[in-house]
Design a protein around this motif. Structure first.
Motif, PDB file in Angstrom:
ATOM      1  N   VAL A 178     -52.797  38.708 -67.221  1.00 48.22           N
ATOM      2  CA  VAL A 178     -53.993  39.550 -67.215  1.00 48.22           C
ATOM      3  C   VAL A 178     -53.556  40.986 -66.936  1.00 48.22           C
ATOM      4  CG1 VAL A 178     -56.235  39.972 -66.144  1.00 48.22           C
ATOM      5  CG2 VAL A 178     -55.340  37.624 -66.310  1.00 48.22           C
ATOM      6  N   ALA A 179     -53.899  41.902 -67.824  1.00 44.72           N
ATOM      7  CA  ALA A 179     -53.432  43.281 -67.705  1.00 44.72           C
ATOM      8  C   ALA A 179     -54.523  44.196 -67.165  1.00 44.72           C
ATOM      9  CB  ALA A 179     -52.955  43.797 -69.060  1.00 44.72           C
ATOM     10  N   GLU A 180     -54.163  44.990 -66.164  1.00 45.21           N
ATOM     11  CA  GLU A 180     -55.024  46.083 -65.720  1.00 45.21           C
ATOM     12  C   GLU A 180     -54.748  47.276 -66.638  1.00 45.21           C
ATOM     13  OE1 GLU A 180     -56.037  48.613 -61.658  1.00 45.21           O
ATOM     14  OE2 GLU A 180     -53.976  47.949 -62.046  1.00 45.21           O
ATOM     15  N   VAL A 181     -55.632  47.477 -67.605  1.00 40.43           N
ATOM     16  CA  VAL A 181     -55.501  48.564 -68.575  1.00 40.43           C
ATOM     17  C   VAL A 181     -56.747  49.431 -68.480  1.00 40.43           C
ATOM     18  CG1 VAL A 181     -55.354  49.154 -71.017  1.00 40.43           C
ATOM     19  CG2 VAL A 181     -54.054  47.225 -70.145  1.00 40.43           C
ATOM     20  N   TYR A 182     -56.568  50.736 -68.455  1.00 38.54           N
ATOM     21  CA  TYR A 182     -57.694  51.644 -68.306  1.00 38.54           C
ATOM     22  C   TYR A 182     -58.048  52.359 -69.607  1.00 38.54           C
ATOM     23  CZ  TYR A 182     -57.780  50.918 -63.289  1.00 38.54           C
ATOM     24  OH  TYR A 182     -57.898  50.343 -62.058  1.00 38.54           O
ATOM     25  N   LEU A 197     -55.395  38.560 -71.413  1.00 38.32           N
ATOM     26  CA  LEU A 197     -56.673  39.176 -71.075  1.00 38.32           C
ATOM     27  C   LEU A 197     -56.439  40.606 -70.607  1.00 38.32           C
ATOM     28  CD1 LEU A 197     -58.316  36.319 -68.943  1.00 38.32           C
ATOM     29  CD2 LEU A 197     -58.806  36.875 -71.319  1.00 38.32           C
ATOM     30  N   LEU A 198     -57.438  41.465 -70.847  1.00 38.59           N
ATOM     31  CA  LEU A 198     -57.398  42.849 -70.384  1.00 38.59           C
ATOM     32  C   LEU A 198     -58.647  43.167 -69.581  1.00 38.59           C
ATOM     33  CD1 LEU A 198     -56.393  44.943 -73.539  1.00 38.59           C
ATOM     34  CD2 LEU A 198     -54.882  43.800 -71.929  1.00 38.59           C
ATOM     35  N   MET A 235     -61.254  40.122 -73.401  1.00 40.44           N
ATOM     36  CA  MET A 235     -61.609  41.047 -72.336  1.00 40.44           C
ATOM     37  C   MET A 235     -61.909  40.287 -71.046  1.00 40.44           C
ATOM     38  SD  MET A 235     -61.436  44.157 -73.466  1.00 40.44           S
ATOM     39  CE  MET A 235     -60.047  43.661 -74.516  1.00 40.44           C
ATOM     40  N   LEU A 236     -61.690  40.949 -69.910  1.00 39.92           N
ATOM     41  CA  LEU A 236     -62.065  40.425 -68.610  1.00 39.92           C
ATOM     42  C   LEU A 236     -63.105  41.371 -68.019  1.00 39.92           C
ATOM     43  CD1 LEU A 236     -61.721  38.418 -66.293  1.00 39.92           C
ATOM     44  CD2 LEU A 236     -59.865  39.844 -65.418  1.00 39.92           C
ATOM     45  N   ALA A 272     -66.498  37.168 -73.507  1.00 42.02           N
ATOM     46  CA  ALA A 272     -65.454  37.651 -72.614  1.00 42.02           C
ATOM     47  C   ALA A 272     -65.376  36.779 -71.367  1.00 42.02           C
ATOM     48  CB  ALA A 272     -65.723  39.108 -72.227  1.00 42.02           C
ATOM     49  N   TRP A 273     -64.266  36.872 -70.664  1.00 42.97           N
ATOM     50  CA  TRP A 273     -64.115  36.231 -69.367  1.00 42.97           C
ATOM     51  C   TRP A 273     -64.791  37.091 -68.309  1.00 42.97           C
ATOM     52  CZ3 TRP A 273     -59.991  32.335 -68.099  1.00 42.97           C
ATOM     53  CH2 TRP A 273     -59.501  31.708 -69.246  1.00 42.97           C
TER      54      TRP A 273
END
Length: 421
Positions: A178-182, A197-198, A235-236, A272-273
């Motif tokens: 799971v990526a923390e992407v901004y 997941l992002l 997406m998360l 999405a999650w």
């Protein structure tokens, strides 16, 4: 975050805790702050320090163990309890930096990014860093970890992280990353790199923040959905996490009930999650904090999180407000578990209701979820006033809803309704 739960040790995440989490419909538990981090040093932020300044990637924080010398055995017991409860186990992975007192094989520079003065930035141009990171991920996966929430991945090359994920999945193909992407402009790049997941932080979270706090238009929810396109299922969604303001805090919405419309949208729109932060479901308001956040730097005791622990262990009860919030969350989480919401199709109905009685495209959002077995109409009211809406359906949905008359809905302020057609 185990240090905030019960006695602040891994053993407090006991069977009763995990059974409760499972009862909410949760699939994965992300345990935050497990790897040994810097503490007791002049550079450390806060009392125990930040869990994102890791000193030893192959160890667990001693303070999380009832018997510190047996902390890895206690960690393994937590993994086993989590799996026995029918849940998967996630933990943090931090590719960009280590603590200033880090001792290990990761090669790092002598400077930090931004104000993360308790860290040093990793040097991914040195191949030894890649090798060390692969060893770290394989180590935790071999102990039963099912996936990793990956911190600030945009500060590391997507190509290098992609190679890392590919390499570790060779041996552990079921791992979830799971990526923390901004930056929304980076979503596609990191999905292509192999992240499962992002975070949709600068998409859905920021859109809902704009709508709920600043009077932004509900149309922005449509715009974000259109931008995501085929990325939507990866997406998360979330309304809280350790970085963000608590919904019920004075700094944010001031009340958990003002988030029900946003909650319904995050949970039920598209496929999405969704991530639920500990205590959110009882209205945790970070009243012990001055900035509306549950601290990750200091020892603290969030009151409502404590009330929840006590209620699960026969040591107290939730008060009436906490119970009401939990009941509302349970109702929406139960809906989210239905097949039609987990994997059914989604139809944004806002475009065809602009002229419908009572519908305000700035403050209301309506959509349909459907599959071969059922169809559900969901309407969200992002307004201080209750709403009386007449919802019409376009001709192209005739194969789903038939020759249906418009549906009349009554929606409380800042709330949502879902009706089966």
């Amino acid at each position: 975050m185990p240090r905030l739960w019960g006695k602040g040790v891994l053993a407090s995440c006991d069977a009763a805790t995990l059974d409760y989490i499972r009862s909410l419909g949760v699939d994965y538990v992300w345990f935050t702050g497990l790897p040994r981090h810097a503490t007791g040093q002049p550079f450390v932020k806060g009392d125990p320090g930040s869990p994102y300044a890791v000193t030893d990637w192959l160890d667990i924080n001693p303070y999380l163990a009832e018997n510190p010398s047996e902390r890895m055995a206690e960690f393994s017991a937590l993994v086993s309890r989590t799996h026995d409860a029918g849940l998967k186990f996630l933990m943090d992975y931090i590719p960009n930096h280590v603590a200033r007192d880090y001792q290990g094989s990761i090669v790092h520079y002598d400077y930090c990014d931004g104000d993360w003065t308790d860290t040093l930035k990793n040097n991914w141009d040195d191949p030894r860093t890649f090798d060390a990171m692969l060893e770290i991920l394989r180590y935790w996966a071999s102990l039963g970890v099912d996936g990793f929430r990956c911190d600030m991945v945009e500060l590391v090359s997507s190509e290098k992280l992609g190679r890392l994920i590919e390499a570790v999945k060779t041996d552990f193909p079921g791992l979830v990353f799971v990526a923390e992407v901004y930056g929304k402009e980076n979503y596609r790049r990191y999905l292509d790199a192999g992240f499962d997941l992002l975070y949709d932080k600068c998409g859905l979270y920021d859109a809902l923040d704009w709508v709920c706090r600043y009077g932004g238009t509900a149309e922005s929810l449509t715009w974000n959905w259109q931008f995501l396109g085929d990325m939507q299922p990866r997406m998360l969604n979330f309304l809280e996490n350790h970085d963000e303001l608590r919904l019920a805090s004075r700094k944010f919405l001031g009340s958990a009930s003002r988030a029900y419309a946003a909650l319904a949208f995050s949970l039920l729109f598209n496929d999405a999650w969704f991530m639920l932060y500990a205590g959110q479901e009882v209205g945790e308001d970070a009243s012990e904090s001055g900035d509306g956040r549950t601290s990750i730097f200091n020892w603290c005791a969030p009151r409502m999180l404590g009330d929840l622990h006590a209620s699960l262990h026969g040591e107290g009860k939730l008060d009436s407000c906490e119970s009401a919030v939990l009941d509302r969350y349970r109702a929406l989480l139960e809906l989210a578990k239905l097949p039609v919401f987990r994997s059914g199709k989604c139809w944004d109905l806002c475009y065809c209701n602009r002229g419908s009685a009572g519908f305000d495209p700035q403050r209301h959002f309506v959509f349909l979820r459907y599959d071969d077995a059922s169809a559900w109409l969901v309407a969200c009211n992002f307004s201080d006033a209750s709403a009386e809406l007449t919802v019409v359906f376009p001709e192209e949905l005739g194969c789903v809803v038939g020759d249906r008359e418009p549906v009349r809905l009554s929606i409380p302020s800042w709330d949502a309704v879902a009706v089966q057609l």
